[in-house]
Write a protein that holds these residues in place. Structure first.
Motif, PDB file in Angstrom:
ATOM      1  N   VAL A  20       9.567  13.515  12.181  1.00 50.09           N
ATOM      2  CA  VAL A  20       9.130  12.126  12.005  1.00 50.09           C
ATOM      3  C   VAL A  20       8.190  12.055  10.808  1.00 50.09           C
ATOM      4  O   VAL A  20       7.396  12.975  10.578  1.00 50.09           O
ATOM      5  N   ILE A  21       8.323  10.971  10.021  1.00 51.05           N
ATOM      6  CA  ILE A  21       7.357  10.670   8.957  1.00 51.05           C
ATOM      7  C   ILE A  21       6.784   9.298   9.264  1.00 51.05           C
ATOM      8  O   ILE A  21       7.534   8.345   9.518  1.00 51.05           O
ATOM      9  N   ARG A  22       5.476   9.224   9.245  1.00 55.06           N
ATOM     10  CA  ARG A  22       4.842   7.973   9.651  1.00 55.06           C
ATOM     11  C   ARG A  22       3.678   7.707   8.709  1.00 55.06           C
ATOM     12  O   ARG A  22       2.931   8.627   8.351  1.00 55.06           O
ATOM     13  N   GLY A  23       3.521   6.456   8.275  1.00 53.36           N
ATOM     14  CA  GLY A  23       2.418   6.104   7.381  1.00 53.36           C
ATOM     15  C   GLY A  23       2.789   4.897   6.553  1.00 53.36           C
ATOM     16  O   GLY A  23       3.903   4.357   6.683  1.00 53.36           O
ATOM     17  N   GLU A  24       1.871   4.501   5.667  1.00 51.64           N
ATOM     18  CA  GLU A  24       2.104   3.307   4.853  1.00 51.64           C
ATOM     19  C   GLU A  24       3.375   3.432   4.036  1.00 51.64           C
ATOM     20  O   GLU A  24       3.651   4.474   3.458  1.00 51.64           O
ATOM     21  N   MET A  37       0.834  -1.215   0.000  1.00 51.89           N
ATOM     22  CA  MET A  37       0.000   0.000   0.000  1.00 51.89           C
ATOM     23  C   MET A  37       0.867   1.263   0.000  1.00 51.89           C
ATOM     24  O   MET A  37       1.913   1.319   0.622  1.00 51.89           O
ATOM     25  N   THR A  38       0.409   2.249  -0.698  1.00 53.21           N
ATOM     26  CA  THR A  38       1.095   3.542  -0.712  1.00 53.21           C
ATOM     27  C   THR A  38       0.117   4.613  -0.257  1.00 53.21           C
ATOM     28  O   THR A  38      -1.033   4.615  -0.684  1.00 53.21           O
ATOM     29  N   ALA A  39       0.580   5.478   0.611  1.00 52.62           N
ATOM     30  CA  ALA A  39      -0.264   6.597   1.039  1.00 52.62           C
ATOM     31  C   ALA A  39      -0.469   7.552  -0.129  1.00 52.62           C
ATOM     32  O   ALA A  39       0.351   7.618  -1.053  1.00 52.62           O
ATOM     33  N   ARG A  40      -1.578   8.256  -0.130  1.00 48.09           N
ATOM     34  CA  ARG A  40      -1.871   9.202  -1.206  1.00 48.09           C
ATOM     35  C   ARG A  40      -1.936  10.642  -0.707  1.00 48.09           C
ATOM     36  O   ARG A  40      -1.927  11.577  -1.487  1.00 48.09           O
ATOM     37  N   LYS A  41      -2.111  10.783   0.598  1.00 50.74           N
ATOM     38  CA  LYS A  41      -2.318  12.127   1.142  1.00 50.74           C
ATOM     39  C   LYS A  41      -1.246  12.444   2.179  1.00 50.74           C
ATOM     40  O   LYS A  41      -0.602  11.539   2.713  1.00 50.74           O
ATOM     41  N   ILE A  42      -1.088  13.724   2.456  1.00 51.62           N
ATOM     42  CA  ILE A  42      -0.042  14.155   3.383  1.00 51.62           C
ATOM     43  C   ILE A  42      -0.599  15.173   4.383  1.00 51.62           C
ATOM     44  O   ILE A  42      -1.197  16.172   3.980  1.00 51.62           O
ATOM     45  N   VAL A  43      -0.402  14.889   5.669  1.00 49.99           N
ATOM     46  CA  VAL A  43      -0.579  15.925   6.697  1.00 49.99           C
ATOM     47  C   VAL A  43       0.812  16.394   7.092  1.00 49.99           C
ATOM     48  O   VAL A  43       1.661  15.590   7.472  1.00 49.99           O
ATOM     49  N   TYR A  44       1.030  17.675   6.953  1.00 49.45           N
ATOM     50  CA  TYR A  44       2.339  18.275   7.216  1.00 49.45           C
ATOM     51  C   TYR A  44       2.150  19.174   8.435  1.00 49.45           C
ATOM     52  O   TYR A  44       1.586  20.256   8.328  1.00 49.45           O
ATOM     53  N   MET A  45       2.589  18.676   9.582  1.00 44.95           N
ATOM     54  CA  MET A  45       2.299  19.396  10.826  1.00 44.95           C
ATOM     55  C   MET A  45       3.559  20.053  11.368  1.00 44.95           C
ATOM     56  O   MET A  45       4.548  19.379  11.661  1.00 44.95           O
ATOM     57  N   GLY A  97      -3.538   9.890  13.712  1.00 48.05           N
ATOM     58  CA  GLY A  97      -2.936   8.571  13.513  1.00 48.05           C
ATOM     59  C   GLY A  97      -3.888   7.563  12.902  1.00 48.05           C
ATOM     60  O   GLY A  97      -3.463   6.505  12.444  1.00 48.05           O
ATOM     61  N   ALA A  98      -5.166   7.874  12.885  1.00 51.33           N
ATOM     62  CA  ALA A  98      -6.170   6.918  12.432  1.00 51.33           C
ATOM     63  C   ALA A  98      -6.604   7.146  10.987  1.00 51.33           C
ATOM     64  O   ALA A  98      -7.428   6.413  10.458  1.00 51.33           O
ATOM     65  N   ILE A  99      -6.052   8.180  10.331  1.00 55.62           N
ATOM     66  CA  ILE A  99      -6.482   8.480   8.959  1.00 55.62           C
ATOM     67  C   ILE A  99      -5.833   7.484   8.001  1.00 55.62           C
ATOM     68  O   ILE A  99      -4.628   7.289   8.003  1.00 55.62           O
ATOM     69  N   GLU A 100      -6.658   6.861   7.180  1.00 50.50           N
ATOM     70  CA  GLU A 100      -6.170   5.845   6.234  1.00 50.50           C
ATOM     71  C   GLU A 100      -5.494   6.500   5.036  1.00 50.50           C
ATOM     72  O   GLU A 100      -5.911   7.562   4.578  1.00 50.50           O
ATOM     73  N   GLY A 101      -4.467   5.843   4.537  1.00 49.43           N
ATOM     74  CA  GLY A 101      -3.836   6.269   3.277  1.00 49.43           C
ATOM     75  C   GLY A 101      -3.175   7.625   3.358  1.00 49.43           C
ATOM     76  O   GLY A 101      -3.126   8.353   2.367  1.00 49.43           O
ATOM     77  N   CYS A 102      -2.676   7.956   4.540  1.00 49.18           N
ATOM     78  CA  CYS A 102      -2.159   9.307   4.742  1.00 49.18           C
ATOM     79  C   CYS A 102      -0.790   9.266   5.405  1.00 49.18           C
ATOM     80  O   CYS A 102      -0.581   8.533   6.362  1.00 49.18           O
ATOM     81  N   LEU A 103       0.146  10.038   4.860  1.00 50.43           N
ATOM     82  CA  LEU A 103       1.435  10.218   5.523  1.00 50.43           C
ATOM     83  C   LEU A 103       1.296  11.336   6.528  1.00 50.43           C
ATOM     84  O   LEU A 103       0.674  12.359   6.242  1.00 50.43           O
ATOM     85  N   LEU A 104       1.904  11.133   7.680  1.00 42.66           N
ATOM     86  CA  LEU A 104       1.900  12.173   8.698  1.00 42.66           C
ATOM     87  C   LEU A 104       3.352  12.602   8.888  1.00 42.66           C
ATOM     88  O   LEU A 104       4.199  11.776   9.259  1.00 42.66           O
ATOM     89  N   ALA A 105       3.642  13.852   8.579  1.00 42.11           N
ATOM     90  CA  ALA A 105       4.979  14.393   8.822  1.00 42.11           C
ATOM     91  C   ALA A 105       4.861  15.416   9.936  1.00 42.11           C
ATOM     92  O   ALA A 105       4.046  16.340   9.847  1.00 42.11           O
ATOM     93  N   ILE A 106       5.630  15.226  10.990  1.00 40.43           N
ATOM     94  CA  ILE A 106       5.586  16.166  12.117  1.00 40.43           C
ATOM     95  C   ILE A 106       6.996  16.698  12.337  1.00 40.43           C
ATOM     96  O   ILE A 106       7.959  15.928  12.413  1.00 40.43           O
ATOM     97  N   CYS A 107       7.089  18.029  12.413  1.00 38.29           N
ATOM     98  CA  CYS A 107       8.398  18.642  12.629  1.00 38.29           C
ATOM     99  C   CYS A 107       8.211  19.984  13.306  1.00 38.29           C
ATOM    100  O   CYS A 107       7.136  20.315  13.770  1.00 38.29           O
ATOM    101  N   SER A 108       9.257  20.745  13.365  1.00 41.38           N
ATOM    102  CA  SER A 108       9.173  22.109  13.855  1.00 41.38           C
ATOM    103  C   SER A 108       9.820  23.010  12.815  1.00 41.38           C
ATOM    104  O   SER A 108      10.483  22.522  11.895  1.00 41.38           O
ATOM    105  N   ASP A 109       9.585  24.308  12.941  1.00 40.61           N
ATOM    106  CA  ASP A 109      10.156  25.225  11.945  1.00 40.61           C
ATOM    107  C   ASP A 109      11.504  25.785  12.401  1.00 40.61           C
ATOM    108  O   ASP A 109      12.278  26.274  11.592  1.00 40.61           O
ATOM    109  N   HIS A 110      11.762  25.703  13.701  1.00 38.53           N
ATOM    110  CA  HIS A 110      13.037  26.166  14.264  1.00 38.53           C
ATOM    111  C   HIS A 110      13.013  25.823  15.738  1.00 38.53           C
ATOM    112  O   HIS A 110      11.974  25.490  16.294  1.00 38.53           O
TER     113      HIS A 110
END
Ligand code: ZN
Ligand code: ZN
Length: 411
Positions: A363-367, A1-9, A333-346
């Motif tokens: 961190v990048i987390r997802g399928e 499976m490959t994720a199709r969507k991205i949450v960039y937090m 964390g429960a969204i299907e088919g979605c990459l979750l990228a969490i970082c800070s800006d500085h």
């Protein structure tokens, strides 16, 4: 499976240095963060120089870099970005400014740079829009209230430069200086002249405005002068959707950040109850991200409060806000088919009260993501992760590859 969507937090300024209050741990290490730690355990981690090692980023330049728009090429000062975020659509070539409503006394000295932290300046702004006339300069202008005492201004016209000074004396008890060109370029002289005329005309309007007369009666400082700063010329930004082939939105309470999203063509989704501060409604923000992903492929979300606590040097408040973020983001964390990228800006060390160049955790987390052995999301643990040490400009290409949107380089 490959994720199709991205949450960039982007957890603004969440990164820190060791704090004596926590026995040498950072607020992120000291905070109890079971959700972030689970994402770290399930994902690939690293540390990141959002611009480059040793470069101390502003939130604006960092976000441009994180979105893959190198700030050295695209950054044009804070003014145009704030203006866009305040609802002024900036076309290339327009000159944008950040403004404060401030209070001046009879002798012409600034006695309050924020006009008693006035709120609801919309009536003043509409009076300025109706009353100020810059046609003698052949210049059109836009003026909009922002949060609290803030506002944004933009000029449109031929031959306007952006290298001009500010009329903010930066201290109370001083007269605001005239705005002057910072070069010999006639375009900068022209902009300085337009600014000074705008300030003069708007001051006349504010002086007699019923809202200010009312404030005087109530013993409140009137908002009777505008301080302009952060002049910049709007550049051309290749739309995000064309650059990456993704539809996208931005969710951010800070107008600077929503403005950056909007100049690259992300749709701004306002969320009631979000403040850009530690009292923000985090649940509402996370719910808006989940909703937005039903119609978009990319959502940039900025959570600002930890940066504010860092600027104020409040390590405990920063730790507590990090724990509140952790509790709120679990639904992501429960969204299907979605990459979750969490970082800070500085990094915003409490010990400094400003941004530093220390790298931030990511961190990048997802399928499809190759999980490493990192078990915690913090500045130290993430340094041992599979992403190693990357730059902000690397993150979008890495994410695009993980959703199979990159082009092969070579045969
Ligand atoms: Zn920031
Ligand atoms: Zn900051």
């Amino acid at each position: 499976m490959t994720a199709r969507k991205i949450v960039y937090m982007v957890l603004d300024g969440i990164s820190d240095r060791p704090c004596p209050q926590f026995g040498g741990l950072t607020p992120l290490q000291a905070a109890r963060t079971p959700v972030l730690d689970r994402f770290a355990a399930e994902g690939i981690c690293g540390i990141m120089d959002t611009i480059a090692p040793g470069v101390r980023p502003g939130s604006d330049t960092a976000h441009l870099s994180l979105l893959g728009y190198p700030p050295e090429r695209y950054y044009t000062g804070r003014g145009p970005l704030e203006a866009e975020g305040s609802g002024i659509h900036m076309a290339p070539g327009m000159i944008g400014f950040r403004c404060n409503f401030a209070t001046i006394d009879r002798a012409g000295r600034i006695i309050d740079r924020r006009a008693g932290r006035i709120h609801h300046t919309e009536l003043l702004s509409s009076a300025i829009r109706e009353g100020v006339d810059l046609t003698a300069h052949d210049v059109a202008f836009r003026f909009e209230s922002g949060a609290g005492h803030r506002a944004a201004l933009a000029f449109a016209g031929e031959g306007l430069g952006d290298r001009v000074s500010s009329n903010d004396p930066k201290a109370e008890g001083r007269e605001p200086p005239a705005i002057v060109p910072l070069t010999d370029d006639p375009a900068d002289k022209r902009t300085a002249d337009v600014c000074n005329d705008f300030i003069r005309q708007s001051r006349q309007i504010l002086l007699d405005h019923p809202l200010n007369l009312e404030r005087l009666e109530q013993g409140l400082p009137p908002a009777n002068i505008l301080l302009l700063r952060g002049a910049g010329k709007m550049g051309h930004f290749e739309p995000f959707s064309e650059r990456y082939g993704l539809s996208g939105s931005v969710i951010a309470a800070a107008t600077l950040i929503s403005g950056i999203g909007m100049v690259v063509g992300l749709e701004h989704i306002p969320v009631p109850g979000t403040t850009g501060s530690v009292d923000t409604d985090l649940d509402a923000k996370v719910a808006a991200v989940v909703r937005e992903l039903e119609r978009k492929e990319f959502v940039l979300v900025n959570i600002k409060g930890a940066d504010e606590a860092g600027h104020d040097g409040k390590a405990e408040e920063k730790r507590d806000f990090i724990e509140a973020i952790d509790a709120a983001i679990e639904p992501l964390g429960a969204i299907e088919g979605c990459l979750l990228a969490i970082c800070s800006d500085h990094t915003t060390p409490c010990s400094i009260g400003d941004h530093s160049a220390d790298p931030v955790p990511v961190v990048i987390r997802g399928e499809g993501v190759r999980a490493d052995r990192v078990q915690a999301f913090d500045e130290i643990a993430c340094a041992e992760g599979g992403l190693n040490r990357i730059r902000g400009g690397d993150l979008m290409p890495i994410l695009l590859d993980l959703i199979n949107k990159t082009h092969k380089y070579g045969a």
